[in-house]
Design a protein around this motif. Structure first.
Motif, mmCIF file in Angstrom:
data_model
loop_
_atom_site.group_PDB
_atom_site.id
_atom_site.type_symbol
_atom_site.label_atom_id
_atom_site.label_comp_id
_atom_site.label_asym_id
_atom_site.label_seq_id
_atom_site.Cartn_x
_atom_site.Cartn_y
_atom_site.Cartn_z
ATOM 1 N N UNK A 26 0.750 -1.253 -0.023
ATOM 2 C CA UNK A 26 -0.230 0.291 0.113
ATOM 3 C C UNK A 26 0.841 1.250 -0.073
ATOM 4 N N UNK A 27 0.667 2.281 -0.670
ATOM 5 C CA UNK A 27 1.073 3.472 -0.770
ATOM 6 C C UNK A 27 0.218 4.402 0.197
ATOM 7 N N UNK A 28 0.990 4.890 1.325
ATOM 8 C CA UNK A 28 0.301 5.805 2.139
ATOM 9 C C UNK A 28 0.502 7.261 1.987
ATOM 10 N N UNK A 29 -0.225 7.868 1.343
ATOM 11 C CA UNK A 29 -0.060 9.404 0.799
ATOM 12 C C UNK A 29 -0.002 10.137 2.124
ATOM 13 N N UNK A 30 1.141 11.255 2.087
ATOM 14 C CA UNK A 30 0.975 12.152 3.051
ATOM 15 C C UNK A 30 0.722 13.460 2.309
ATOM 16 N N UNK A 31 1.615 13.954 1.481
ATOM 17 C CA UNK A 31 1.287 15.149 0.859
ATOM 18 C C UNK A 31 2.217 15.231 -0.563
ATOM 19 N N UNK A 32 1.581 16.118 -1.632
ATOM 20 C CA UNK A 32 2.291 16.391 -2.852
ATOM 21 C C UNK A 32 3.096 17.547 -2.466
ATOM 22 N N UNK A 33 4.309 17.348 -3.006
ATOM 23 C CA UNK A 33 5.554 18.486 -2.844
ATOM 24 C C UNK A 33 5.340 19.318 -3.788
ATOM 25 N N UNK A 34 5.415 20.823 -3.375
ATOM 26 C CA UNK A 34 5.282 22.138 -4.228
ATOM 27 C C UNK A 34 6.155 22.196 -5.372
ATOM 28 N N UNK A 35 5.950 22.770 -6.380
ATOM 29 C CA UNK A 35 6.639 22.741 -7.657
ATOM 30 C C UNK A 35 7.973 23.126 -7.437
ATOM 31 N N UNK A 36 8.421 24.173 -6.533
ATOM 32 C CA UNK A 36 9.650 24.670 -6.255
ATOM 33 C C UNK A 36 10.661 23.402 -5.862
ATOM 34 N N UNK A 37 9.869 22.401 -5.622
ATOM 35 C CA UNK A 37 10.989 21.334 -5.037
ATOM 36 C C UNK A 37 11.848 20.625 -5.674
ATOM 37 N N UNK A 38 11.346 20.611 -7.089
ATOM 38 C CA UNK A 38 12.274 19.802 -7.982
ATOM 39 C C UNK A 38 13.227 20.740 -8.487
ATOM 40 N N UNK A 39 13.357 21.930 -8.697
ATOM 41 C CA UNK A 39 14.428 22.772 -8.986
ATOM 42 C C UNK A 39 15.685 22.977 -7.889
ATOM 43 N N UNK A 40 14.862 22.950 -6.389
ATOM 44 C CA UNK A 40 15.823 22.897 -5.655
ATOM 45 C C UNK A 40 16.590 21.261 -5.360
#
Length: 310
Positions: A26-40
């Motif tokens: 099972x995947x237990x979702x917590x939160x999607x990360x904001x778009x600025x996460x990737x470039x950082x």
């Protein structure tokens, strides 16, 4: 400190899952990360790099080439043990990263809906000791941080814990250890495991696989059942763009060169196999098989199903 949300939901949330042998992961979702996460996090994964690989869109990157990332755990029952791999960011935790600070998510509701109420979890496997992998180790109770899974053993590689014990931490990392690691240690629930280069079994069908570089004691988690296998990545792979560019590293890798060697070796070992790879930060569809693609690799997604909630 803030009290966590109830562990039972009025309307149980959907919990995606994959079948491996006779297991349901099972995947237990917590939160999607904001778009600025990737470039950082992966600064070399520019929109131009993403655009070279059609298979990354639309699931793993948006139309502008911005990476999609998420925080979640994986839970499964193996040999009668209820197992949780990594515990995400946590609720009410003071964090320097704004995307992680003082969250209020329904993570425990999702975990309970999948049949893993906190009191029922037997084993918590930590791929490494970063803030977004240990947060739900604890929750706030009467003004103190206490273990969320009081009947579980928490497992981490000895090399990982010993590295951080000798590391000159900044204050945000010391805070994370105070609220999410030390309470588990103080309760006598943390087990340190020696992980040799070939890996080690911690239960029948459950193996710690050394994948150093992101941190010195980082492990991936191998799962086997009735001839089928799966591997949970932790942070040796943050995003599928690294399949196409294994040299592309994270800004928070402790040893970037070792991390690159680890990624290449892992992808090479899995390419063309039937092993289901489950990415700890991969957005939906999250899982897939590693396919050789020219001089690198790609992820062939395996869609999740939604089994009945507990």
């Amino acid at each position: 400190m803030l009290t966590t949300p109830p562990t039972e939901a009025t309307n149980p949330p959907a919990v995606p899952a994959w079948t491996v042998g006779d297991l349901t992961i099972h995947r237990i979702d917590e939160v999607g990360l904001p778009p600025e996460t990737g470039p950082w996090l992966l600064p070399e994964a520019t929109p131009q790099v993403v655009a070279q690989h059609d298979w990354l869109q639309p699931d793993f990157a948006d139309q502008n080439g911005v990476l999609r990332l998420a925080s979640h755990s994986f839970a499964f029952t193996l040999g009668g043990l209820r197992v949780l791999v990594d515990t995400g960011i946590g609720n009410g935790k003071p964090r320097a990263n704004p995307a992680w600070h003082d969250l209020h998510t329904d993570y425990l509701q999702r975990l309970t809906a999948a049949g893993f109420a906190p009191d029922l979890v037997d084993l918590v496997v930590l791929t490494h000791l970063h803030a977004d992998h240990v947060g739900w180790n604890t929750r706030s109770q009467d003004g103190a941080w206490v273990p969320t899974f009081p009947n579980a053993r928490y497992v981490v590689s000895r090399a990982e814990r010993e590295f951080w014990a000798g590391y000159a931490m900044d204050e945000p990392r010391r805070q994370m250890f105070r609220d999410s690691v030390h309470p588990v240690e103080d309760a006598g629930l943390l087990d340190l495991v020696d992980v040799p280069p070939q890996g080690t079994d911690i239960a029948a069908g459950l193996r710690l696989v050394p994948t150093p570089g992101h941190t010195p004691g980082h492990v991936a988690v191998g799962i086997s059942s009735h001839g089928a296998s799966a591997l949970i990545t932790g942070d040796c792979l943050h995003h599928p763009v690294q399949f196409a560019h294994p040299a592309l590293g994270s800004c928070v890798d402790i040893n970037p060169e070792q991390a690159r060697v680890t990624r290449r070796a892992l992808l090479s070992s899995l390419a063309g196999s039937e092993t289901t790879l489950l990415g700890t930060h991969f957005p939906p569809p999250t899982a897939g098989r590693v396919i050789a693609d020219k001089d690198a690799y790609r992820l062939a997604p395996i869609p999740a199903v939604t089994p009945p909630t507990a």
